[in-house]
Write an enzyme that holds these catalytic residues in place. Structure first.
Site, PDB file in Angstrom:
ATOM      1  N   HIS A  34      39.742  16.422 -90.514  1.00 24.16           N
ATOM      2  CA  HIS A  34      40.746  16.606 -91.496  1.00 24.16           C
ATOM      3  C   HIS A  34      41.827  17.737 -90.860  1.00 24.16           C
ATOM      4  CE1 HIS A  34      37.803  16.236 -94.904  1.00 24.16           C
ATOM      5  NE2 HIS A  34      36.727  16.473 -93.986  1.00 24.16           N
ATOM      6  N   TYR A  35      42.804  17.812 -91.394  1.00 19.27           N
ATOM      7  CA  TYR A  35      43.720  19.209 -91.293  1.00 19.27           C
ATOM      8  C   TYR A  35      43.466  20.088 -92.383  1.00 19.27           C
ATOM      9  CZ  TYR A  35      47.794  16.809 -93.712  1.00 19.27           C
ATOM     10  OH  TYR A  35      48.556  16.211 -94.618  1.00 19.27           O
ATOM     11  N   THR A  36      43.896  21.454 -92.292  1.00 17.91           N
ATOM     12  CA  THR A  36      43.571  22.079 -93.402  1.00 17.91           C
ATOM     13  C   THR A  36      44.551  22.257 -94.371  1.00 17.91           C
ATOM     14  OG1 THR A  36      44.658  23.729 -91.993  1.00 17.91           O
ATOM     15  CG2 THR A  36      42.123  24.145 -91.832  1.00 17.91           C
ATOM     16  N   GLU A  99      37.503  20.709 -89.934  1.00 16.64           N
ATOM     17  CA  GLU A  99      38.613  21.008 -90.176  1.00 16.64           C
ATOM     18  C   GLU A  99      39.483  21.553 -89.021  1.00 16.64           C
ATOM     19  OE1 GLU A  99      40.572  20.859 -93.111  1.00 16.64           O
ATOM     20  OE2 GLU A  99      39.060  20.746 -94.439  1.00 16.64           O
ATOM     21  N   HIS A 141      39.780  11.751 -92.708  1.00 17.26           N
ATOM     22  CA  HIS A 141      39.696  11.827 -94.209  1.00 17.26           C
ATOM     23  C   HIS A 141      40.482  10.846 -94.943  1.00 17.26           C
ATOM     24  CE1 HIS A 141      39.476  14.759 -97.893  1.00 17.26           C
ATOM     25  NE2 HIS A 141      38.569  13.648 -97.874  1.00 17.26           N
ATOM     26  N   ASP A 151      45.133  13.114 -94.124  1.00 19.58           N
ATOM     27  CA  ASP A 151      44.886  13.751 -93.126  1.00 19.58           C
ATOM     28  C   ASP A 151      43.763  12.988 -92.081  1.00 19.58           C
ATOM     29  OD1 ASP A 151      42.933  14.393 -95.482  1.00 19.58           O
ATOM     30  OD2 ASP A 151      42.124  16.170 -94.179  1.00 19.58           O
TER      31      ASP A 151
HETATM   32 ZN   LIG Z   1      40.645  16.439 -95.744  1.00 16.43          ZN
END
Ligand SMILES: [Zn+2]
Length: 254
Positions: A34-36, A99, A141, A151
């Site tokens: 993911h990215y935050t 993340e 994600h 993301d």
């Molecule tokens: Zn995500």
């Protein structure tokens, strides 16, 4: 006293209360990146550790390459939400969530710094080795929730990870003019495209109609595997790249 992390890679514990039991008999066989998607790393970490948010991830990788472990790997972190891959829908139960700090498309999406990518490679490589996770089960994600999520996005260097032996990737076929399929089209070629995407793992009904859902899945595929152009249009480059990836799956290559 320092608390031990699960990973062999340098990391420190920063506990989140947001986790539950993994169901018995379900092996961890996926990593979800993911990215935050928050303005700052601090805000993201606060949210991931706030009981009211009910979200978390096992790890957070900062832009400087430092790694925090928020949830023990043996526990079920809450990162995937409503999602699906290869017919499975309870992704949190079978995955490790990572993340990666980046403001994301809403707050100023930017390239992932070198130190951060090196840390992601080391961490995810270590996770895959310890759990025996297959290359093609390292996903974004957006792959498992194409209608909701973007993301880690098209700037994430999946090619760099693959060069280091992390995740499955093939060099995307060059973009050329020619035949393409897009929203509104229907027929056998659309059915074939949907079949290929579903075979790779994306959740998609085989209807023969290039609908909104199909466009979202094609865009998710491009974001991961053909990031130069993410438009949800199935051009030759997209289809050939998908074909090449399918040939790398053991069940299909033998
Ligand atoms: Zn995500």
């Amino acid at each position: 006293m320092s608390v031990a992390t699960d990973t062999g890679v340098k990391a420190r514990v920063h506990p989140s209360p947001n986790h539950g039991e993994r169901p018995e008999g379900v092996a961890v066989d996926m990593v979800v990146l993911h990215y935050t998607g928050m303005p700052s790393a601090e805000a993201a970490l606060q949210r991931l550790c706030d009981p009211r948010s009910e979200v978390s991830a096992h790890y957070v990788v900062n832009e400087d390459g430092s790694i925090l472990q928020c949830v023990p790997e043996a526990r079920r972190a809450w990162h995937a939400g409503r999602s699906s891959w290869k017919g499975a829908s309870d992704i949190n139960s079978r995955s490790i969530g990572v993340e990666i700090v980046n403001p994301g498309h809403e707050h100023g999406y930017r390239p992932f710094p070198e130190a951060q990518i090196e840390a992601v490679i080391a961490l995810v490589g270590d996770i895959c080795t310890r759990h025996g996770i297959q290359l093609w089960m390292v996903l974004g994600h957006s792959d498992i929730a194409p209608a909701r999520k973007e993301d880690p996005g098209e700037l994430f260097p999946w090619d760099r990870l693959a060069e280091a032996g992390v995740g499955l990737y093939v060099t995307p076929f060059p973009i050329r003019t020619g035949l393409l399929m897009q929203e509104g089209d229907s027929g056998q070629p659309v059915e074939a495209l949907q079949t290929m995407l579903a075979l790779y793992g994306y959740e998609l009904d085989i209807t023969g109609d290039f609908d909104l859902k199909t466009r979202q899945v094609v865009a998710a595929f491009q974001r991961h595997f053909r990031p130069e152009k993410v438009d949800g249009v199935a051009d030759q480059s997209t289809i050939e790249t998908l074909n090449a990836l399918l040939r790398k799956l053991p069940s299909l290559s033998s």
